[in-house]
Design an enzyme around this catalytic site. Structure first.
Site, mmCIF file in Angstrom:
data_model
loop_
_atom_site.group_PDB
_atom_site.id
_atom_site.type_symbol
_atom_site.label_atom_id
_atom_site.label_comp_id
_atom_site.label_asym_id
_atom_site.label_seq_id
_atom_site.Cartn_x
_atom_site.Cartn_y
_atom_site.Cartn_z
ATOM 1 N N CYS A 1 2.177 -2.199 2.880
ATOM 2 C CA CYS A 1 0.940 -2.634 2.238
ATOM 3 C C CYS A 1 0.054 -1.434 1.906
ATOM 4 O O CYS A 1 0.412 -0.673 1.016
ATOM 5 C CB CYS A 1 0.232 -3.683 3.097
ATOM 6 S SG CYS A 1 -0.808 -4.747 2.098
ATOM 7 N N HIS B 1 4.376 -7.683 3.831
ATOM 8 C CA HIS B 1 4.475 -7.357 5.259
ATOM 9 C C HIS B 1 5.768 -7.911 5.856
ATOM 10 O O HIS B 1 5.779 -9.040 6.332
ATOM 11 C CB HIS B 1 3.297 -7.960 6.021
ATOM 12 C CG HIS B 1 1.980 -7.375 5.682
ATOM 13 N ND1 HIS B 1 1.378 -6.406 6.457
ATOM 14 C CD2 HIS B 1 1.136 -7.616 4.653
ATOM 15 C CE1 HIS B 1 0.219 -6.081 5.917
ATOM 16 N NE2 HIS B 1 0.040 -6.794 4.818
ATOM 17 N N GLU C 1 7.036 -7.220 8.563
ATOM 18 C CA GLU C 1 6.925 -7.367 10.015
ATOM 19 C C GLU C 1 6.606 -8.792 10.451
ATOM 20 O O GLU C 1 6.860 -9.163 11.588
ATOM 21 C CB GLU C 1 5.886 -6.384 10.578
ATOM 22 C CG GLU C 1 4.427 -6.698 10.278
ATOM 23 C CD GLU C 1 3.919 -6.132 8.954
ATOM 24 O OE1 GLU C 1 4.753 -5.862 8.063
ATOM 25 O OE2 GLU C 1 2.693 -5.989 8.804
HETATM 26 N N1 GLN Z 1 -6.495 -2.783 1.485
HETATM 27 C C1 GLN Z 1 -5.308 -3.001 0.718
HETATM 28 C C2 GLN Z 1 -5.447 -4.168 -0.238
HETATM 29 O O1 GLN Z 1 -6.306 -5.004 -0.066
HETATM 30 C C3 GLN Z 1 -4.093 -3.166 1.633
HETATM 31 C C4 GLN Z 1 -4.186 -4.339 2.534
HETATM 32 C C5 GLN Z 1 -3.202 -4.291 3.685
HETATM 33 O O2 GLN Z 1 -2.711 -3.230 4.051
HETATM 34 N N2 GLN Z 1 -2.950 -5.429 4.308
HETATM 35 O O3 GLN Z 1 -4.691 -4.275 -1.169
#
Ligand code: GLN
Length: 518
Positions: free
Chosen positions: A369, A496, A498
């Site tokens: 992410c 994600h 995970e």
């Molecule tokens: N801050 C970033 C976004 O909003 C990544 C978010 C995250 O890592 N969950 O796109």
């Protein structure tokens, strides 16, 4: 059979591991062929933990249907392989909001709305999962968060499991049962008699002590189970089964106990865990110096390590402390690096420096992410030559917004539950490393939690310079995965992975990453 209800409460102190016990009960009942779900009721007023700082509440876990929940739901899913939904995580705030919204709609026209019966009825409705009437479950396990109790009416079909702590006093060389007695008395004062007690302890409790607790608390001796510290949380279900926790639950409910299930694949996993002696060092580059903040990533790395016969040793590397001068030293001895998710500018330059170092030194790197976004920014700055490349999140005015806000996010002003959340399709490019990792599957589904995204304006430049966009969301044409094929393993995912790794099904990307690190 009618659905049966198991309530798991806790007393004496917090952090006893109610989530692990709930998840273990779920696993043990599944092994007997029952269909289960596990839900959590939390006492706080937030609608969900999505707006909570990880320092307050640890990781925010995301369900398939896009709800931001408590990290205990991660344990439920990893132990049981079930997919939870927004109905598995309820807070006091959500209960009240439902009732108040209903009141505004006029559903109770003419009535005074009160805690009893309106709030209590809503709690019961949620506990009985009336919004998921067609799911046909044998058991609903409800973990009641906090040490504060919610009230409920225990019907015939319910069992109450209460978790307490038995401290050891070193000076007296004694284990103390008084706090347990007090905690049970408090429950009894609310009209709840626990059926089963799980005593958390750092020392083995002998039968004499268990008998004492049983008689003081009015619980059968075989219903007093001890949960000693284990070398790994994954030993807990087996330890509970050995002491007959699942059998005690069935007996209390009046279901024939039958034979003890073998749990073959679980034992095979534990054997692998015991035998995984060789150590593999992984650097976790993030800004939260706290175990629970990246819980699911840690567990996913551990699980993938075990299935690759190694013990993963995770070194936290605080991204705020990283500089170009010290990065070599900080990542010294790491077989691979994970660049963690996150929000806001704090610590991002450190993540970018780490991404540059691992790319130029060809160290296997997994960006998740925000981690993926930092890989993209680093590549934009150092390979494409856009020195001011950035994400709109960090610099609204950057002329090279290689990470940009998603179109549908622009008009959003409310903070809670408004990101791109939950499972979305992703099409993998044939021949890519991720395509191989997923076993040549073309269409996968993974969970998201973000507002920003790879800017497609730059896609051709990235691809022609070596960073390939190998996973695309077909509906919105969003880039979900980037990889540099010429590197040993340099992959970033906007989603994600995970969140969908479980004990019996470690995630293919973590498996592939660990293999590359080896
Ligand atoms: N801050 C970033 C976004 O909003 C990544 C978010 C995250 O890592 N969950 O796109």
């Amino acid at each position: 059979m009618d659905t049966k209800y198991i309530f798991v409460t806790g007393g004496v102190v917090s952090s006893l591991g109610k989530g692990i016990i709930s998840a273990s009960i779920g696993r043990l009942l599944q092994a007997r062929g029952y269909k289960v779900t596990i839900q959590k009721f939390d006492p706080y007023i937030n609608i969900d933990p999505g707006t909570l700082n990880p320092y307050e509440h640890g990781e925010c876990y995301v369900t398939d249907d896009g709800f931001e929940t408590d990290l205990d739901l991660g344990h439920y899913e990893r132990f049981t392989g079930i997919h939870t939904t927004r109905n598995n995580s309820i807070t006091t705030g959500r209960i009240y909001k439902t009732v108040i919204d209903r009141e505004r709609r006029g559903d109770y026209l003419g009535k005074t709305i009160q805690v009893v019966p309106h709030i209590t009825d809503e709690i019961k409705r949620r506990m009985l999962r009336e919004d998921e009437k067609d799911e046909q479950l044998d058991f609903v396990i409800t973990e009641v968060g906090g040490t504060r109790q919610l009230r409920w009416q225990l019907g015939r079909n319910a069992v109450c499991v209460h978790l307490t702590y038995v401290p050891y006093l070193k000076a007296a060389d004694e284990l103390k049962t008084k706090p347990t007695q007090h905690s049970v008395k408090e429950l009894q004062g609310m009209g709840i008699q626990p059926d089963i007690l799980v005593l958390r302890t750092e020392r083995h409790l002998d039968d004499h002590l268990r008998l004492k607790v049983a008689s003081f608390c009015n619980v059968d001796l075989e219903c007093v189970v001890q949960s000693e510290d284990m070398p790994s949380i994954y030993e807990v279900p087996v330890n509970m089964q050995r002491q007959g926790l699942d059998a005690a639950i069935l007996r209390k409910i009046g279901i024939p106990v039958g034979e003890t299930p073998e749990m073959k694949s679980w034992h095979e996993f534990l054997d692998k865990q015991h035998n995984a002696k060789r150590e593999l060092n992984i650097g976790l580059v993030g800004k939260y110096d706290l175990q629970d903040a990246y819980k699911s990533i840690r567990e996913s790395l551990n699980l993938a390590g075990i299935y690759n016969d190694v013990k993963t040793i995770i070194y936290f590397v605080n991204s705020e402390e990283i500089t170009s001068q010290n990065i070599a030293e900080k990542l010294d001895g790491m077989a691979g690096v994970v660049i963690c998710p996150g929000f806001g500018t704090r610590g991002i330059e450190g993540k970018i420096i780490a991404a540059e170092y691992t790319r130029t030194h060809d160290i296997p790197t997994f960006g998740i992410c925000l981690g993926m976004q930092m890989m993209v920014i680093e590549f934009g700055r150092n390979v494409l030559g856009y020195k001011d490349a950035n994400s709109r999140e960090m610099d609204e005015k950057t002329p090279h917004n290689v990470i940009d806000i998603m179109e549908e996010q622009k008009s959003i002003t409310q903070m809670g539950g408004t990101m791109r959340l939950g499972a979305y399709d992703c099409e993998l490019k044939e021949g890519s490393r991720v395509y191989e990792a997923y076993g040549k599957e073309k269409l996968i589904k993974e969970r998201h939690r973000h507002r920003y995204e790879f800017n497609n304006v730059y896609k051709d430049q990235y691809e022609s310079n070596g960073m390939k966009c190998v996973g695309i969301n077909p509906a919105a044409n969003l880039v979900e995965i980037v990889e540099i094929p010429e590197k040993r393993w340099y992959i970033g995912t906007q989603f994600h992975p995970e969140y969908s790794s479980s004990v019996l099904n470690p995630h293919p990307l973590f498996m592939s990453f660990i293999k590359a690190c080896l």
